[in-house]
Design a protein around this motif. Structure first.
Motif, PDB file in Angstrom:
ATOM      1  N   ARG A 227       8.278 -12.406   2.338  1.00 52.07           N
ATOM      2  CA  ARG A 227       8.468 -13.744   2.911  1.00 52.07           C
ATOM      3  C   ARG A 227       9.106 -14.724   1.926  1.00 52.07           C
ATOM      4  N   TYR A 228       8.837 -14.585   0.661  1.00 52.15           N
ATOM      5  CA  TYR A 228       9.366 -15.515  -0.346  1.00 52.15           C
ATOM      6  C   TYR A 228       9.971 -14.713  -1.492  1.00 52.15           C
ATOM      7  N   PRO A 229      11.090 -14.037  -1.252  1.00 53.71           N
ATOM      8  CA  PRO A 229      11.615 -13.054  -2.206  1.00 53.71           C
ATOM      9  C   PRO A 229      12.110 -13.644  -3.512  1.00 53.71           C
ATOM     10  N   ASP A 230      12.233 -14.965  -3.610  1.00 53.77           N
ATOM     11  CA  ASP A 230      12.717 -15.581  -4.838  1.00 53.77           C
ATOM     12  C   ASP A 230      11.613 -16.151  -5.709  1.00 53.77           C
ATOM     13  N   ASP A 231      10.363 -16.015  -5.304  1.00 51.66           N
ATOM     14  CA  ASP A 231       9.275 -16.604  -6.086  1.00 51.66           C
ATOM     15  C   ASP A 231       9.035 -15.880  -7.397  1.00 51.66           C
ATOM     16  N   PHE A 232       9.197 -14.545  -7.401  1.00 55.95           N
ATOM     17  CA  PHE A 232       8.832 -13.770  -8.590  1.00 55.95           C
ATOM     18  C   PHE A 232       9.918 -12.753  -8.930  1.00 55.95           C
ATOM     19  N   ASP A 233      10.105 -12.552 -10.232  1.00 59.88           N
ATOM     20  CA  ASP A 233      11.059 -11.557 -10.718  1.00 59.88           C
ATOM     21  C   ASP A 233      10.467 -10.160 -10.708  1.00 59.88           C
ATOM     22  N   GLY A 234       9.164 -10.064 -10.826  1.00 59.20           N
ATOM     23  CA  GLY A 234       8.507  -8.770 -10.823  1.00 59.20           C
ATOM     24  C   GLY A 234       7.146  -8.875 -10.187  1.00 59.20           C
ATOM     25  N   ILE A 235       6.764  -7.837  -9.454  1.00 56.57           N
ATOM     26  CA  ILE A 235       5.496  -7.824  -8.720  1.00 56.57           C
ATOM     27  C   ILE A 235       4.818  -6.480  -8.928  1.00 56.57           C
ATOM     28  N   ALA A 236       3.525  -6.537  -9.267  1.00 52.09           N
ATOM     29  CA  ALA A 236       2.697  -5.335  -9.320  1.00 52.09           C
ATOM     30  C   ALA A 236       1.673  -5.437  -8.205  1.00 52.09           C
ATOM     31  N   ALA A 237       1.768  -4.546  -7.223  1.00 52.20           N
ATOM     32  CA  ALA A 237       0.918  -4.587  -6.033  1.00 52.20           C
ATOM     33  C   ALA A 237       0.017  -3.365  -6.014  1.00 52.20           C
ATOM     34  N   GLY A 238      -1.285  -3.573  -6.237  1.00 55.60           N
ATOM     35  CA  GLY A 238      -2.227  -2.469  -6.304  1.00 55.60           C
ATOM     36  C   GLY A 238      -3.069  -2.341  -5.052  1.00 55.60           C
ATOM     37  N   ALA A 239      -3.283  -1.100  -4.605  1.00 56.38           N
ATOM     38  CA  ALA A 239      -4.151  -0.801  -3.463  1.00 56.38           C
ATOM     39  C   ALA A 239      -4.034  -1.869  -2.380  1.00 56.38           C
ATOM     40  N   PRO A 240      -2.826  -2.164  -1.911  1.00 53.13           N
ATOM     41  CA  PRO A 240      -2.638  -3.336  -1.053  1.00 53.13           C
ATOM     42  C   PRO A 240      -3.333  -3.226   0.300  1.00 53.13           C
ATOM     43  N   ALA A 241      -4.028  -4.295   0.653  1.00 53.49           N
ATOM     44  CA  ALA A 241      -4.638  -4.401   1.982  1.00 53.49           C
ATOM     45  C   ALA A 241      -3.600  -4.958   2.946  1.00 53.49           C
ATOM     46  N   ASN A 242      -2.395  -4.400   2.894  1.00 56.21           N
ATOM     47  CA  ASN A 242      -1.292  -4.987   3.652  1.00 56.21           C
ATOM     48  C   ASN A 242      -1.383  -4.707   5.146  1.00 56.21           C
ATOM     49  N   ASN A 243      -2.190  -3.727   5.531  1.00 52.88           N
ATOM     50  CA  ASN A 243      -2.470  -3.503   6.951  1.00 52.88           C
ATOM     51  C   ASN A 243      -3.852  -4.075   7.266  1.00 52.88           C
ATOM     52  N   MET A 244      -4.043  -5.335   6.900  1.00 52.49           N
ATOM     53  CA  MET A 244      -5.354  -5.959   6.837  1.00 52.49           C
ATOM     54  C   MET A 244      -6.146  -5.884   8.132  1.00 52.49           C
TER      55      MET A 244
END
Length: 594
Positions: A227-244
């Protein structure tokens, strides 16, 4: 809040990081590097990097006193008023003194910042929070051993995501704005405000900005990327609850209900779990060439719990009843409806993770397990977009296709499943996904499915340029478990963003009594670590990367909500007349409501 704002994607870094990378990749700096407030660029031959691949950036001191941060004018920084409530120097217990700033982004997003006062190395790290959030506490998690985090030279921040206190979801009742802030807005406005404060405090904006989080923090991470692709240069996403929504309804409800008999008693109790785990290891531990208590890829394990069913005259302490074995199978396989249609991804809990099942398998009758609390707290107040049900009980959830589609409508703003991260890639962003194979909360299959959806949608070559996935054997939810469970996921992301050094192996360590007893490398998926036949099997240096042959069925993502891994389920929401209103109002997801 206007629709034009919520659809917009404000560029927060304003090109500074792109300018630095151009120096590394293309020689002398171009015009972009001379922008006001940007770090001074240098010809490629003069750029210096640490052994970890991080840019050796000059350390800066503040240009204003910590206490004066309270007086900053932050009007227009984000879409709502910002109030700084305190700014004080903290030295006790810190690796380096920092200015702790607390404030609020209206209406109720608490923000906490740490700004180094003795030497800031021009990086910003924002951390996520887990569960349903509700507290603003900076937690680096598996990034805590990153050198620049450990020495306190990064600026950092976090947010409670728009609500305080209770983790039972009741904060959402009658508070649609809090639902929006929790869904996606809270992390974004925190990034905007913190970067603005950093720029005023040091007289220079961050050269690089990063996000790290696990569990719901992993969902927050992926929500930022899509949604906000310009906020961060790098992202570490662990065990994501993305299908919340599916996670906090059908997944956890199945954990409980499939283990109950017609009288409401539990069939399987936790005292059986070590027996099951031992049998799984006996059957599958050696498949990767080592008998070490770890399954490097549980998908290779074809364990049948029926092999544990008691024979006539067998000591019942050494075996299972047929009913208990059936529960084990159902807990592994995941939720289905009466017709056998999958209501979540196949393999809800991997073989080898059985000792972690105390999250949902009770130690005694009458115990309320954590999985039940997860469902009731979420389903009562958050699962249905405009239909809260404070009296909801676990037994009210129907395991049917109709119930599934009614329930997952809120995925349009709560889920982070969009596999098209083209805008994040084009902005120069780097993504490191990671998951523990023994995760008892969130199935590793969800992260595998998301990663494969990325590759299917964007193409493998494109994904390889900006995203990698790491699967950690024996590691439970965000840490813990039987495997080496301490590692650094942030330094590889930083090196990728700052020196174009693509991540390689990540060494995970296990310890006993504070002493490291085992190290093991983890390689970018689908590679796995194989013992080279020399030296100790507890030493990471004695392993090499191997790409295993494709296993039929390894990418079996056939389930009812498969289409949720798409780009056209999302909505943007605002509050209208005290209610949540989300657009577009008509999507394929809304069409499946009944």
């Amino acid at each position: 809040m206007s629709w034009s704002f919520v659809r917009g994607r404000a560029r927060a870094v304003a090109g500074a990081c792109a300018a630095v990378l151009l120096v590394v990749m293309s020689g002398p700096a171009g015009a972009a590097s001379s922008a006001v407030g940007s770090p001074a660029a240098a010809p490629e031959s003069r750029r210096v990097f640490t052994a970890d691949g991080l840019a050796d950036l000059p350390a800066l001191r503040p240009v204003m006193d910590c206490a004066d941060v309270r007086g900053l004018d932050l009007d227009g920084v984000t879409d709502a008023p910002v109030t700084i409530t305190s700014a004080t120097v903290v030295a006790t217990g810190a690796s380096a003194p920092y200015c702790e700033v607390k404030g609020t982004v209206a209406p109720a997003n608490t923000v906490v910042m740490r700004l180094p006062v003795d030497g800031w190395t021009q990086r910003y790290v924002q951390t996520g929070c887990g569960g349903l959030c509700g507290t603003a506490s900076i937690n680096y998690g598996q990034a805590s051993t990153c050198p620049v985090v450990r020495d306190g030279t990064v600026a950092s921040a976090t947010t409670d995501m728009g609500h305080q206190g209770l983790n039972d979801g009741s904060w959402a009742l009658g508070n649609p704005q809090a639902q929006i802030d929790f869904a996606y807005r809270g992390v974004h406005v925190t990034a905007q405000v913190t970067k603005a404060v950093i720029t005023r405090f040091y007289g220079q904006r961050p050269a690089y900005s990063y996000f790290t989080g696990c569990s719901d923090g992993g969902r927050e991470a992926l929500m930022e990327a899509q949604r906000y692709p310009d906020d961060f240069d790098g992202i570490a996403a662990g065990a994501p609850a993305n299908n919340m929504v599916v996670q906090n309804t059908f997944h956890h409800a199945w954990n409980v209900l499939t283990n109950k008999d017609e009288n409401g008693d539990y069939i399987l109790l936790a005292d059986r779990l070590p027996l099951i785990h031992r049998a799984v290891l006996d059957a599958c531990d050696a498949l990767d060439g080592l008998t070490d208590g770890l399954l490097d890829d549980p998908r290779r394990c074809d364990f049948d719990p029926r092999t544990l069913v008691c024979a006539v005259g067998q000591d019942p302490s050494t075996c299972l009843t047929a009913a208990q074995a059936a529960v084990v199978k159902r807990l592994h396989d995941g939720a289905t409806d009466a017709k056998g249609r999958r209501l979540e991804l196949a393999v809800s809990h991997e073989w080898g993770s059985e000792l972690e099942w105390t999250l949902f398998v009770p130690r005694a009758q009458g115990q309320t397990v954590a999985s039940e609390n997860f469902v009731t707290s979420f389903a009562r107040y958050l699962a249905r977009t405009i239909a809260p049900d404070p009296d909801f009980q676990l037994s009210d959830l129907e395991f049917t296709a109709e119930s599934f589609w009614r329930t997952v409508q809120s995925s349009s703003y709560l889920a982070a499943l969009d596999p098209d991260l083209s805008a994040f890639r084009h902005s120069g962003g780097k993504l490191l996904l990671w998951h523990g194979w023994n995760d008892q909360h969130i199935s590793p299959q969800g992260t595998l499915a998301y990663y494969d959806a990325l590759r299917d949608t964007m193409g493998g070559a494109a994904v390889d340029r900006f995203a990698e996935l790491y699967m950690f054997p024996g590691v439970a939810h965000c840490g813990g478990g039987d495997g080496p469970n301490t590692f650094d996921v942030l330094t590889p992301v930083m090196a990728w963003a700052e020196s174009a050094t693509k991540p390689g192996r990540i060494v995970a360590a296990g310890s006993t009594g504070g002493t490291t007893t085992r190290t093991r490398p983890v390689y970018p998926y689908p590679q796995v670590a194989r013992y080279d036949g020399t030296g100790s099997t507890d030493d990471a240096s004695n392993f090499v990367a191997t790409r295993p042959p494709h296993r039929p069925g390894a990418h079996d993502y056939d389930w009812l909500g498969e289409r949720l891994y798409s780009s056209d389920y999302q909505t943007w929401c605002r509050v209208v007349d005290g209610k949540l209103e989300c657009r577009p109002t008509h999507t394929w997801l809304t069409a499946r409501r009944s």
